[in-house]
Each structure stands twice: as C-alpha cells, then as structure tokens.
Design a protein around this motif. Structure first.
Motif, PDB file in Angstrom:
ATOM      1  N   TRP A  89       0.829  -1.205   0.000  1.00  0.00           N
ATOM      2  CA  TRP A  89       0.000   0.000   0.000  1.00  0.00           C
ATOM      3  C   TRP A  89       0.868   1.261   0.000  1.00  0.00           C
TER       4      TRP A  89
ATOM      5  N   ARG B  34      -8.359  14.102  -0.197  1.00  0.00           N
ATOM      6  CA  ARG B  34      -7.927  14.179   1.209  1.00  0.00           C
ATOM      7  C   ARG B  34      -8.023  15.604   1.744  1.00  0.00           C
TER       8      ARG B  34
ATOM      9  N   ASP C  61      -2.423   4.967   8.362  1.00  0.00           N
ATOM     10  CA  ASP C  61      -1.531   4.466   7.324  1.00  0.00           C
ATOM     11  C   ASP C  61      -0.148   5.098   7.510  1.00  0.00           C
TER      12      ASP C  61
ATOM     13  N   GLU D 203      -3.085   3.923  14.412  1.00  0.00           N
ATOM     14  CA  GLU D 203      -2.587   2.995  13.377  1.00  0.00           C
ATOM     15  C   GLU D 203      -2.085   1.715  14.031  1.00  0.00           C
TER      16      GLU D 203
ATOM     17  N   GLU E 153     -11.918   0.143  17.047  1.00  0.00           N
ATOM     18  CA  GLU E 153     -12.932  -0.421  17.938  1.00  0.00           C
ATOM     19  C   GLU E 153     -12.676  -0.057  19.396  1.00  0.00           C
TER      20      GLU E 153
ATOM     21  N   LEU F 143     -10.600   5.634   3.758  1.00  0.00           N
ATOM     22  CA  LEU F 143     -10.262   4.321   3.192  1.00  0.00           C
ATOM     23  C   LEU F 143      -9.943   3.297   4.284  1.00  0.00           C
TER      24      LEU F 143
END
Ligand SMILES: C[S@@+](CC[C@H](N)C(=O)[O-])C[C@H]1O[C@@H](n2cnc3c(N)ncnc32)[C@H](O)[C@@H]1O
Length: 245
Positions: free
Chosen positions: A17, A33, A50, A69, A103, A119
């Motif tokens: 990525w 963005r 990311d 992250e 979460e 994303l």
C-alpha cells in the motif's frame, strides 16, 4: 490461519500500500484528502492513519491529531511523517501516532471535535463497534431536545447558543450498484486476502445509518478510476439524537 501469518499478511499488504498509494494520490486522492479534512478544527482522531498521507492536509485550526494505526510498519512511517510535518513552516498541529484500533479509541467520552475515516472502514473488522466508538468520543452538541422550545414558551430564549456536536468525515470506497457491484461481490474473497482484509463490496452507508449517523448529506462519487475502489462515499455526518440539554 495463525495469528502470526495474519500479521505477515497485514505487513505484506502494508508494504504494497505504501508503494501503491502515491499513484492513487496523483489520480485525485490528494485532492480528496484535502476536502476530507477541510474546515476541521480542534481535536481530530484519524482512524487508520496508514503512513500519514493525510497529515499535510490538516488546516491550521486543527490543534491536535490523534492518529490511530495498528500496523507497526505503517506506524513507523507515520511517526516519521508526523515529525516532518511538525517541522514545516506554520505547522501548529500536534500529531500523536498511537498503537490502537478503531474499535477501542484511546480518548475520553466527548474529547474529539471530529473523527476522520479515510479508506479504512472497508478494512476495520468490526464496523458497528468502530462507529459506536466514534460516537462515544465525539463532542456532544448543545442543541435542544425536540419539543423543548414548545415547553419553554415562545418568548423565552434558551440559556446557551446552540453549538453543533462533533462530526465524522468520510472518504470510503463502497459497493457500486449494478455490474460493478456484482464484480466486487465475486472478487471479494480474493481481494480481502491480498488486500489486508479490505471488503470491496461493503454498504458503508447502511452501516452508518444503523449506527445512528445522519447520512442525508453524504455523497457517492464515481472516483477514483480504479475498480473496485469506485465509487467513494464522501462528506460529513453527525450522530442523530445526541442532546446535551
Ligand atoms: C487502505 S489503508 C488506508 C488508510 C489511510 N487512511 C489512507 O487514507 O490511505 C487501511 C488502514 O487501516 C488500518 N486498519 C486496519 N484495521 C484497523 C482497525 N481495526 N483500526 C484502525 N485502523 C485499522 C490499516 O493498518 C491501514 O493503515
């Protein structure tokens, strides 16, 4: 699959990525963005930061970014980018890159002015839990409960000015209608395996509505020209029915 091989998959994906995303930036993601974070202020939680690609786009009114992250490889990149962004002229935004997941956000109730999802909801394992967490950490508004004006009488004014609550910002690829959507359904198992768990056919708008977010102002744009990352669900959304008064 063992825990370790899951981690290897994530790391394989995260390395890929980091290489692929500059190409997508040139295809318009960078502009998207900027729009994603335009007009934000105060404390912002960025979920799934990311390598920190969004950091440079925060407006100066954002004083603090808590960048969540879970991937150690990407977190290392993001920390380097946060240090570089902090060194740039005029950058008054403090950026903390933290090891956490959507979460279980490391913030107190009502601490954030905004939560940014770029994303990432396609990959988060438990989207309802992530949206409940976003709702928990968002600042409560001071709008009145429905009917309060009628109970008070027409001449009396409320004590405080109405202040809107916090918002979530979204730039999320979602299942397309028609043939593209059916294509996404077919490739979903393989795509998820090589794409770090990404679900190309998720109905994120429905999940938001189920979690109690107002989806009326969200837009679905035919962008970027990469299947199955098209279309994108974009815009701002607030929890419905959270009243501070
Ligand atoms: C496709 S990447 C892109 C994210 C980045 N915000 C962007 O706009 O390019 C998805 C990210 O979500 C992160 N992620 C995966 N599961 C997550 C979770 N449960 N909570 C937070 N982030 C998660 C991944 O580590 C990865 O950084």
């Amino acid at each position: 699959m063992t825990e370790n091989s899951d981690r290897d998959d994530a790391s394989f994906f995260s390395r890929g990525w980091v290489v692929a995303s500059p190409m997508l930036e040139r295809l318009g993601l960078a502009r998207a963005r900027r729009r994603l974070v335009a007009g934000l202020r105060g404390t912002v939680v960025e979920v799934g930061a990311d390598s920190g690609v969004t950091f440079e786009h925060y407006p100066p009114e954002v004083t603090r970014v808590v960048a969540v992250e879970p991937d150690p490889h990407l977190r290392a990149y993001a920390r380097r980018r946060a240090a570089r962004t902090a060194g740039e002229a005029g950058a008054g935004t403090s950026i903390e890159v933290v090891d956490a997941v959507a979460e279980a956000l490391p913030l107190a109730d009502g601490e954030a002015d905004a939560v940014v999802f770029g994303l990432v909801l396609c990959t988060v394992p438990d989207v309802p839990a992530a949206l409940a967490e976003a709702r928990r950490v968002l600042r409560r508004g001071t709008q009145e409960r429905p009917g309060a004006q009628a109970r008070r009488g027409p001449q009396e004014r409320p004590d405080a000015e109405d202040r809107p609550g916090g918002e979530i910002r979204l730039l999320e690829h979602v299942r397309a209608p028609g043939r593209l959507g059916r294509f996404a359904d077919r490739i979903a198992p393989v795509w998820g395996h090589v794409g770090g768990g990404c679900r190309p056919n998720q109905d994120t708008e429905a999940l938001l509505a189920e979690a109690g977010f107002d989806v009326a102002a969200l837009q679905t744009r035919p962008f970027p020209p990469v299947v199955p990352l098209m279309p994108m669900l974009t815009g701002s959304s607030q929890p419905v029915g959270t009243y501070a008064l």
